[in-house]
Design a protein around this motif. Sequence first.
Motif, PDB file in Angstrom:
ATOM      1  N   UNK A   1       0.842  -1.171   0.000  1.00  0.00           N
ATOM      2  CA  UNK A   1       0.000   0.000   0.000  1.00  0.00           C
ATOM      3  C   UNK A   1       0.891   1.240   0.000  1.00  0.00           C
ATOM      4  N   UNK A   2       0.415   2.256  -0.678  1.00  0.00           N
ATOM      5  CA  UNK A   2       1.196   3.484  -0.728  1.00  0.00           C
ATOM      6  C   UNK A   2       1.080   4.245   0.591  1.00  0.00           C
ATOM      7  N   UNK A   3       2.080   5.082   0.824  1.00  0.00           N
ATOM      8  CA  UNK A   3       2.072   5.914   2.041  1.00  0.00           C
ATOM      9  C   UNK A   3       0.830   6.802   2.096  1.00  0.00           C
ATOM     10  N   UNK A   4       0.444   7.332   0.937  1.00  0.00           N
ATOM     11  CA  UNK A   4      -0.722   8.220   0.880  1.00  0.00           C
ATOM     12  C   UNK A   4      -1.999   7.481   1.268  1.00  0.00           C
ATOM     13  N   UNK A   5      -2.155   6.265   0.784  1.00  0.00           N
ATOM     14  CA  UNK A   5      -3.338   5.472   1.117  1.00  0.00           C
ATOM     15  C   UNK A   5      -3.346   5.126   2.597  1.00  0.00           C
ATOM     16  N   UNK A   6      -2.213   4.771   3.141  1.00  0.00           N
ATOM     17  CA  UNK A   6      -2.116   4.439   4.563  1.00  0.00           C
ATOM     18  C   UNK A   6      -2.504   5.647   5.408  1.00  0.00           C
ATOM     19  N   UNK A   7      -2.002   6.838   5.048  1.00  0.00           N
ATOM     20  CA  UNK A   7      -2.358   8.055   5.789  1.00  0.00           C
ATOM     21  C   UNK A   7      -3.846   8.350   5.673  1.00  0.00           C
ATOM     22  N   UNK A   8      -4.417   8.140   4.483  1.00  0.00           N
ATOM     23  CA  UNK A   8      -5.851   8.363   4.291  1.00  0.00           C
ATOM     24  C   UNK A   8      -6.658   7.449   5.208  1.00  0.00           C
ATOM     25  N   UNK A   9      -6.308   6.169   5.234  1.00  0.00           N
ATOM     26  CA  UNK A   9      -7.039   5.216   6.069  1.00  0.00           C
ATOM     27  C   UNK A   9      -6.885   5.535   7.548  1.00  0.00           C
ATOM     28  N   UNK A  10      -5.696   5.966   7.952  1.00  0.00           N
ATOM     29  CA  UNK A  10      -5.488   6.341   9.347  1.00  0.00           C
ATOM     30  C   UNK A  10      -6.344   7.548   9.708  1.00  0.00           C
ATOM     31  N   UNK A  11      -6.425   8.522   8.798  1.00  0.00           N
ATOM     32  CA  UNK A  11      -7.261   9.698   9.053  1.00  0.00           C
ATOM     33  C   UNK A  11      -8.725   9.312   9.151  1.00  0.00           C
ATOM     34  N   UNK A  12      -9.162   8.366   8.319  1.00  0.00           N
ATOM     35  CA  UNK A  12     -10.550   7.908   8.376  1.00  0.00           C
ATOM     36  C   UNK A  12     -10.833   7.245   9.715  1.00  0.00           C
ATOM     37  N   UNK A  13      -9.892   6.426  10.186  1.00  0.00           N
ATOM     38  CA  UNK A  13     -10.060   5.773  11.485  1.00  0.00           C
ATOM     39  C   UNK A  13     -10.162   6.805  12.601  1.00  0.00           C
TER      40      UNK A  13
END
Length: 53
Positions: free
Chosen positions: A1-13
């Motif tokens: 997974x890309x860093x951007x996607x990981x950050x997006x998912x963390x922000x959603x959580x």
Amino acid sequence: MSEELIRFLENQDESVSAMLVQNIGDELTDILVAALEEALDVLAAGELPTTLH
């Protein structure tokens, strides 16, 4: 997974957690219902390939 996607998912959580802590269940339900309706629209439009893996 890309860093951007990981950050997006963390922000959603974090957003969901904040809503739960603030007891904003109705707003969260509205968001989830809208997402489900959008997913069902995509499925109904037949935009998926015929084979799913």
